[in-house]
Design an enzyme around this catalytic site. Structure first.
Site, short mmCIF file in Angstrom:
data_model
loop_
_atom_site.label_atom_id
_atom_site.label_comp_id
_atom_site.label_asym_id
_atom_site.label_seq_id
_atom_site.Cartn_x
_atom_site.Cartn_y
_atom_site.Cartn_z
N LYS A 1 -13.47 -5.58 -3.54
CA LYS A 1 -14.29 -3.95 -3.63
C LYS A 1 -12.98 -3.25 -4.65
O LYS A 1 -13.61 -2.26 -5.80
CB LYS A 1 -14.40 -3.03 -2.42
CG LYS A 1 -15.29 -2.28 -2.60
CD LYS A 1 -14.50 -1.18 -1.90
CE LYS A 1 -14.56 0.22 -1.59
NZ LYS A 1 -14.19 0.78 -0.86
N LYS B 1 0.69 -1.36 0.20
CA LYS B 1 -0.05 -0.23 -0.22
C LYS B 1 0.96 1.01 0.60
O LYS B 1 0.42 2.31 -1.15
CB LYS B 1 -0.98 0.27 1.30
CG LYS B 1 -2.40 -0.59 0.72
CD LYS B 1 -3.09 -1.03 2.19
CE LYS B 1 -3.83 -1.39 1.88
NZ LYS B 1 -4.81 -1.70 3.65
N LYS C 1 -9.41 -11.96 -7.04
CA LYS C 1 -10.08 -12.44 -6.10
C LYS C 1 -11.03 -11.14 -5.88
O LYS C 1 -11.16 -10.05 -6.51
CB LYS C 1 -9.47 -12.27 -4.52
CG LYS C 1 -9.89 -12.58 -3.24
CD LYS C 1 -9.63 -12.42 -1.92
CE LYS C 1 -9.84 -12.09 -0.90
NZ LYS C 1 -8.85 -11.79 0.29
#
Ligand code: TRP
Length: 337
Positions: free
Chosen positions: A202, A116, A199
Protein backbone atom coordinates in the site's frame (compact mmCIF):
# COMPACT_ATOMS: atom_id res chain seq x y z
CA UNK A 1 -10.62 -27.00 19.58
CA UNK A 2 -7.93 -29.66 19.66
CA UNK A 3 -5.29 -28.49 22.09
CA UNK A 4 -2.76 -31.10 20.97
CA UNK A 5 -2.25 -29.12 17.80
CA UNK A 6 0.66 -26.68 17.69
CA UNK A 7 -0.49 -23.15 18.22
CA UNK A 8 0.00 -20.36 15.69
CA UNK A 9 -0.66 -16.70 16.19
CA UNK A 10 -0.53 -13.79 13.81
CA UNK A 11 -1.80 -10.26 13.42
CA UNK A 12 -2.64 -7.82 10.65
CA UNK A 13 -2.88 -4.05 10.93
CA UNK A 14 -6.11 -2.27 10.05
CA UNK A 15 -4.23 0.45 8.24
CA UNK A 16 -5.83 0.29 4.83
CA UNK A 17 -9.30 0.19 3.40
CA UNK A 18 -8.77 -2.90 1.33
CA UNK A 19 -6.45 -5.87 1.50
CA UNK A 20 -4.35 -6.17 -1.62
CA UNK A 21 -3.28 -9.23 -3.54
CA UNK A 22 0.08 -9.21 -1.75
CA UNK A 23 -1.52 -9.38 1.73
CA UNK A 24 -3.86 -12.06 0.60
CA UNK A 25 -1.49 -14.37 -1.29
CA UNK A 26 1.43 -13.63 1.02
CA UNK A 27 -0.26 -14.06 4.38
CA UNK A 28 -4.01 -14.35 4.75
CA UNK A 29 -4.25 -17.38 2.48
CA UNK A 30 -1.77 -19.21 4.71
CA UNK A 31 -3.74 -18.22 7.78
CA UNK A 32 -6.78 -19.89 6.26
CA UNK A 33 -4.82 -23.07 5.58
CA UNK A 34 -3.29 -23.16 9.06
CA UNK A 35 -6.65 -23.22 10.81
CA UNK A 36 -6.99 -26.82 9.58
CA UNK A 37 -3.75 -28.08 11.08
CA UNK A 38 -3.10 -25.73 14.00
CA UNK A 39 -4.75 -24.16 17.00
CA UNK A 40 -4.85 -20.76 15.35
CA UNK A 41 -5.20 -17.29 16.90
CA UNK A 42 -5.55 -14.34 14.55
CA UNK A 43 -6.07 -10.74 15.44
CA UNK A 44 -6.52 -7.33 13.96
CA UNK A 45 -3.86 -5.25 15.71
CA UNK A 46 -5.61 -1.94 16.20
CA UNK A 47 -3.28 -0.88 19.03
CA UNK A 48 -0.33 -1.20 16.69
CA UNK A 49 -2.16 0.93 14.15
CA UNK A 50 -2.32 3.78 16.67
CA UNK A 51 1.43 4.29 16.25
CA UNK A 52 0.76 6.07 12.97
CA UNK A 53 -2.07 8.27 14.36
CA UNK A 54 -4.98 7.23 12.16
CA UNK A 55 -8.17 9.23 12.05
CA UNK A 56 -10.42 7.76 14.80
CA UNK A 57 -13.42 7.16 12.57
CA UNK A 58 -11.27 5.64 9.91
CA UNK A 59 -9.50 3.34 12.36
CA UNK A 60 -12.82 2.00 13.63
CA UNK A 61 -14.15 1.48 10.11
CA UNK A 62 -10.95 -0.17 8.96
CA UNK A 63 -10.89 -2.51 11.92
CA UNK A 64 -14.36 -3.76 10.97
CA UNK A 65 -13.37 -3.92 7.35
CA UNK A 66 -10.28 -5.99 8.17
CA UNK A 67 -12.38 -8.46 10.14
CA UNK A 68 -14.96 -8.67 7.34
CA UNK A 69 -12.22 -9.36 4.81
CA UNK A 70 -10.58 -12.02 6.96
CA UNK A 71 -13.93 -13.79 7.20
CA UNK A 72 -14.53 -13.35 3.47
CA UNK A 73 -11.12 -14.86 2.80
CA UNK A 74 -12.15 -17.98 4.67
CA UNK A 75 -11.26 -17.63 8.31
CA UNK A 76 -13.87 -19.60 10.18
CA UNK A 77 -14.63 -18.57 13.77
CA UNK A 78 -15.44 -22.21 14.51
CA UNK A 79 -11.96 -23.25 13.45
CA UNK A 80 -9.81 -20.42 14.73
CA UNK A 81 -9.89 -17.65 17.31
CA UNK A 82 -10.42 -14.34 15.55
CA UNK A 83 -10.37 -11.16 17.62
CA UNK A 84 -9.44 -7.52 17.89
CA UNK A 85 -6.29 -6.81 19.89
CA UNK A 86 -7.73 -3.96 21.98
CA UNK A 87 -10.58 -6.22 23.15
CA UNK A 88 -8.04 -8.19 25.17
CA UNK A 89 -6.49 -5.76 27.68
CA UNK A 90 -3.82 -8.29 28.66
CA UNK A 91 -1.82 -7.25 25.56
CA UNK A 92 -0.91 -3.86 26.94
CA UNK A 93 -0.49 -5.26 30.43
CA UNK A 94 2.08 -7.85 29.38
CA UNK A 95 3.69 -5.27 27.09
CA UNK A 96 4.63 -3.23 30.15
CA UNK A 97 6.41 -6.19 31.72
CA UNK A 98 8.22 -6.72 28.41
CA UNK A 99 9.12 -3.02 28.16
CA UNK A 100 10.89 -3.34 31.47
CA UNK A 101 12.83 -6.34 30.21
CA UNK A 102 14.02 -4.74 26.97
CA UNK A 103 17.16 -2.68 26.66
CA UNK A 104 16.77 0.82 25.25
CA UNK A 105 19.57 0.13 22.77
CA UNK A 106 18.07 -3.21 21.87
CA UNK A 107 14.78 -1.56 20.91
CA UNK A 108 16.60 1.25 19.09
CA UNK A 109 18.32 -1.32 16.87
CA UNK A 110 15.08 -2.65 15.37
CA UNK A 111 15.48 -1.95 11.66
CA UNK A 112 11.83 -1.13 10.95
CA UNK A 113 11.89 1.44 13.73
CA UNK A 114 15.20 2.86 12.52
CA UNK A 115 13.90 3.22 8.96
CA UNK A 116 10.59 4.77 9.92
CA UNK A 117 11.98 7.13 12.52
CA UNK A 118 14.80 8.21 10.20
CA UNK A 119 12.20 9.11 7.58
CA UNK A 120 9.94 11.01 9.97
CA UNK A 121 12.47 12.62 12.26
CA UNK A 122 12.68 12.08 16.04
CA UNK A 123 10.06 14.65 16.97
CA UNK A 124 7.42 13.11 14.79
CA UNK A 125 8.24 9.60 15.98
CA UNK A 126 6.17 8.44 18.94
CA UNK A 127 7.33 6.38 21.87
CA UNK A 128 4.59 4.01 20.70
CA UNK A 129 6.45 3.39 17.46
CA UNK A 130 9.60 2.72 19.47
CA UNK A 131 7.74 0.20 21.64
CA UNK A 132 5.84 -1.33 18.71
CA UNK A 133 7.94 -4.51 18.54
CA UNK A 134 7.60 -5.02 22.28
CA UNK A 135 3.81 -4.92 22.08
CA UNK A 136 4.15 -7.50 19.32
CA UNK A 137 6.27 -9.63 21.67
CA UNK A 138 3.45 -9.48 24.23
CA UNK A 139 0.91 -10.41 21.53
CA UNK A 140 2.80 -13.59 20.81
CA UNK A 141 3.91 -14.66 24.28
CA UNK A 142 0.46 -14.23 25.83
CA UNK A 143 -0.80 -17.14 23.75
CA UNK A 144 2.23 -19.41 24.23
CA UNK A 145 2.37 -19.62 20.44
CA UNK A 146 4.66 -22.26 18.95
CA UNK A 147 4.86 -20.62 15.54
CA UNK A 148 4.25 -17.18 14.13
CA UNK A 149 3.36 -17.05 10.43
CA UNK A 150 4.71 -13.75 9.11
CA UNK A 151 6.55 -12.31 6.14
CA UNK A 152 10.32 -11.99 6.00
CA UNK A 153 10.07 -8.33 7.09
CA UNK A 154 8.93 -9.49 10.55
CA UNK A 155 11.84 -11.84 11.21
CA UNK A 156 13.64 -9.42 13.52
CA UNK A 157 10.52 -8.94 15.63
CA UNK A 158 10.22 -12.70 16.08
CA UNK A 159 13.90 -12.83 17.07
CA UNK A 160 13.21 -10.19 19.71
CA UNK A 161 10.26 -12.26 20.91
CA UNK A 162 12.49 -15.29 21.32
CA UNK A 163 15.16 -13.27 23.12
CA UNK A 164 12.69 -11.77 25.57
CA UNK A 165 10.96 -15.10 26.22
CA UNK A 166 14.31 -16.69 27.00
CA UNK A 167 15.38 -13.74 29.12
CA UNK A 168 12.18 -13.84 31.14
CA UNK A 169 12.32 -17.63 31.54
CA UNK A 170 15.97 -17.45 32.57
CA UNK A 171 15.40 -14.73 35.12
CA UNK A 172 12.08 -15.80 36.63
CA UNK A 173 11.67 -19.46 35.71
CA UNK A 174 9.91 -21.17 32.83
CA UNK A 175 6.86 -19.16 31.84
CA UNK A 176 6.74 -18.57 28.09
CA UNK A 177 6.92 -20.82 25.07
CA UNK A 178 9.78 -19.66 22.85
CA UNK A 179 8.14 -19.33 19.43
CA UNK A 180 9.66 -20.23 16.09
CA UNK A 181 9.23 -18.00 13.07
CA UNK A 182 7.15 -19.54 10.32
CA UNK A 183 8.36 -17.37 7.48
CA UNK A 184 5.96 -17.49 4.61
CA UNK A 185 7.46 -18.82 1.42
CA UNK A 186 9.18 -16.69 -1.18
CA UNK A 187 6.75 -18.03 -3.78
CA UNK A 188 4.00 -16.20 -1.94
CA UNK A 189 5.81 -12.90 -2.39
CA UNK A 190 3.87 -10.68 -4.74
CA UNK A 191 5.45 -7.71 -6.48
CA UNK A 192 4.11 -4.43 -7.81
CA UNK A 193 2.57 -4.90 -11.27
CA UNK A 194 4.29 -1.80 -12.63
CA UNK A 195 7.56 -2.06 -10.75
CA UNK A 196 8.19 -5.76 -10.25
CA UNK A 197 11.38 -5.14 -8.28
CA UNK A 198 9.43 -3.85 -5.26
CA UNK A 199 6.98 -5.76 -3.10
CA UNK A 200 3.32 -4.99 -3.73
CA UNK A 201 2.41 -2.72 -0.84
CA UNK A 202 0.00 0.00 0.00
CA UNK A 203 2.76 2.43 0.90
CA UNK A 204 5.24 1.69 -1.87
CA UNK A 205 3.14 0.85 -4.90
CA UNK A 206 1.65 3.23 -7.42
CA UNK A 207 -2.13 2.74 -7.87
CA UNK A 208 -1.63 0.94 -11.17
CA UNK A 209 0.76 -1.54 -9.61
CA UNK A 210 -1.43 -2.39 -6.63
CA UNK A 211 -4.37 -4.79 -6.83
CA UNK A 212 -6.83 -3.97 -4.06
CA UNK A 213 -9.22 -6.83 -3.47
CA UNK A 214 -12.17 -4.51 -2.92
CA UNK A 215 -11.68 -2.46 -6.09
CA UNK A 216 -14.10 -2.65 -8.99
CA UNK A 217 -13.24 -5.98 -10.69
CA UNK A 218 -13.15 -4.26 -14.08
CA UNK A 219 -10.47 -1.85 -12.92
CA UNK A 220 -8.54 -4.79 -11.54
CA UNK A 221 -8.72 -6.67 -14.84
CA UNK A 222 -7.30 -3.61 -16.55
CA UNK A 223 -4.39 -3.41 -14.12
CA UNK A 224 -3.50 -7.04 -14.70
CA UNK A 225 -3.66 -6.60 -18.46
CA UNK A 226 -1.39 -3.59 -18.35
CA UNK A 227 1.17 -5.14 -16.01
CA UNK A 228 4.77 -4.42 -16.97
CA UNK A 229 6.55 -7.30 -18.66
CA UNK A 230 9.65 -7.22 -20.85
CA UNK A 231 10.45 -6.88 -24.54
CA UNK A 232 10.93 -10.59 -24.98
CA UNK A 233 7.79 -12.72 -25.51
CA UNK A 234 8.70 -15.98 -23.83
CA UNK A 235 6.60 -16.91 -20.79
CA UNK A 236 9.27 -18.17 -18.43
CA UNK A 237 9.81 -17.87 -14.69
CA UNK A 238 13.02 -15.95 -14.09
CA UNK A 239 12.98 -13.52 -11.18
CA UNK A 240 16.21 -11.82 -12.24
CA UNK A 241 15.70 -11.26 -15.95
CA UNK A 242 11.91 -11.45 -16.18
CA UNK A 243 10.55 -10.16 -12.88
CA UNK A 244 7.27 -8.90 -14.37
CA UNK A 245 6.33 -12.17 -16.06
CA UNK A 246 7.52 -14.16 -13.06
CA UNK A 247 5.26 -12.14 -10.79
CA UNK A 248 2.28 -12.85 -13.04
CA UNK A 249 3.15 -16.55 -13.01
CA UNK A 250 3.35 -16.54 -9.23
CA UNK A 251 -0.07 -14.91 -8.93
CA UNK A 252 -1.50 -17.32 -11.50
CA UNK A 253 -0.02 -20.35 -9.81
CA UNK A 254 -1.07 -19.38 -6.28
CA UNK A 255 -4.63 -18.56 -7.27
CA UNK A 256 -5.18 -21.70 -9.35
CA UNK A 257 -2.84 -24.29 -7.86
CA UNK A 258 -1.24 -24.90 -11.28
CA UNK A 259 2.53 -25.41 -11.13
CA UNK A 260 4.82 -22.80 -12.64
CA UNK A 261 6.35 -25.37 -15.02
CA UNK A 262 2.90 -26.40 -16.15
CA UNK A 263 2.03 -22.77 -16.87
CA UNK A 264 5.25 -22.19 -18.83
CA UNK A 265 4.27 -25.10 -21.04
CA UNK A 266 0.68 -23.99 -21.41
CA UNK A 267 1.77 -20.55 -22.66
CA UNK A 268 4.65 -21.70 -24.84
CA UNK A 269 4.56 -19.73 -28.07
CA UNK A 270 1.47 -17.80 -27.00
CA UNK A 271 3.08 -14.64 -25.70
CA UNK A 272 2.23 -12.35 -22.84
CA UNK A 273 -1.16 -11.21 -24.16
CA UNK A 274 -2.78 -14.61 -23.66
CA UNK A 275 -1.24 -14.99 -20.22
CA UNK A 276 -2.49 -11.58 -19.10
CA UNK A 277 -5.99 -12.06 -20.50
CA UNK A 278 -6.39 -15.40 -18.72
CA UNK A 279 -4.89 -14.12 -15.50
CA UNK A 280 -7.16 -11.06 -15.53
CA UNK A 281 -10.13 -13.41 -15.69
CA UNK A 282 -8.78 -15.57 -12.87
CA UNK A 283 -8.21 -12.55 -10.66
CA UNK A 284 -11.69 -11.20 -11.42
CA UNK A 285 -13.23 -14.59 -10.57
CA UNK A 286 -11.45 -14.43 -7.26
CA UNK A 287 -12.15 -10.83 -6.26
CA UNK A 288 -15.81 -10.74 -7.30
CA UNK A 289 -17.12 -13.18 -4.64
CA UNK A 290 -14.55 -11.86 -2.16
CA UNK A 291 -16.05 -8.37 -2.43
CA UNK A 292 -19.56 -9.72 -2.11
CA UNK A 293 -18.80 -11.73 1.00
CA UNK A 294 -17.00 -8.78 2.59
CA UNK A 295 -20.01 -6.58 1.90
CA UNK A 296 -22.35 -9.14 3.47
CA UNK A 297 -20.38 -9.05 6.71
CA UNK A 298 -20.33 -5.27 6.68
CA UNK A 299 -24.08 -5.16 6.12
CA UNK A 300 -24.63 -7.30 9.22
CA UNK A 301 -22.74 -5.59 12.05
CA UNK A 302 -24.50 -7.66 14.70
CA UNK A 303 -23.13 -10.93 13.40
CA UNK A 304 -19.69 -9.40 13.09
CA UNK A 305 -19.82 -8.05 16.65
CA UNK A 306 -20.92 -11.38 18.03
CA UNK A 307 -18.09 -13.18 16.21
CA UNK A 308 -15.65 -10.71 17.74
CA UNK A 309 -17.17 -11.01 21.21
CA UNK A 310 -16.74 -14.78 21.13
CA UNK A 311 -13.24 -14.44 19.74
CA UNK A 312 -12.23 -12.01 22.48
CA UNK A 313 -13.66 -14.32 25.12
CA UNK A 314 -11.68 -17.31 23.84
CA UNK A 315 -8.53 -15.20 23.51
CA UNK A 316 -8.90 -13.72 26.96
CA UNK A 317 -9.19 -17.11 28.61
CA UNK A 318 -5.69 -17.91 27.38
CA UNK A 319 -4.20 -14.44 27.76
CA UNK A 320 -5.42 -13.90 31.33
CA UNK A 321 -3.88 -17.18 32.47
CA UNK A 322 -0.48 -16.30 31.00
CA UNK A 323 -0.56 -12.75 32.34
CA UNK A 324 -1.35 -13.88 35.85
CA UNK A 325 1.61 -16.26 35.77
CA UNK A 326 3.88 -13.48 34.55
CA UNK A 327 2.61 -11.01 37.19
CA UNK A 328 3.21 -13.59 39.86
CA UNK A 329 6.70 -14.46 38.62
CA UNK A 330 7.92 -10.87 38.61
CA UNK A 331 6.61 -10.31 42.13
CA UNK A 332 3.53 -8.13 41.70
CA UNK A 333 1.29 -8.41 44.75
CA UNK A 334 -1.88 -10.29 43.82
CA UNK A 335 -5.09 -8.28 44.20
CA UNK A 336 -7.52 -9.98 46.56
CA UNK A 337 -11.17 -9.83 45.57
N1 TRP B 1 3.97 -6.20 12.98
C1 TRP B 1 3.12 -7.09 12.22
C2 TRP B 1 3.06 -6.58 10.78
O1 TRP B 1 3.20 -5.41 10.53
C3 TRP B 1 1.72 -7.16 12.77
C4 TRP B 1 1.67 -7.85 14.10
C5 TRP B 1 1.38 -7.29 15.30
C6 TRP B 1 1.91 -9.23 14.34
N2 TRP B 1 1.39 -8.23 16.28
C7 TRP B 1 1.71 -9.42 15.74
C8 TRP B 1 2.27 -10.30 13.51
C9 TRP B 1 1.91 -10.67 16.32
C10 TRP B 1 2.45 -11.54 14.12
C11 TRP B 1 2.27 -11.73 15.49
O2 TRP B 1 2.85 -7.37 9.89
Amino acid sequence: MASDRPRVLSGIQPTSGSFHLGNYLGAVRQWVALQESHDAFYMVVDLHALTIHPDPKELRARTRLAVAQLLAAGLDPERCTLFVQSHVPEHTQLAWIMNCLTGFGEAARMTQFKDKSAKQGADRTSVGLFAYPILQVADILLYQANEVPVGEDQRQHIELTRDLAERFNGRYGDTFTVPAPYILKETAKIYDLQEPSIKMSKSASAPKGLVNLLDEPKATAKKVKSAVTDTDTVVRYDLVDKPGVSNLLTIYSTLTGAGIGELEQRYEGKGYGALKTDLAEIVVDFVTPFRERTQQYLDDPETLDSILAKGAEKARAVAAETLSQAYDKVGLLPAKH
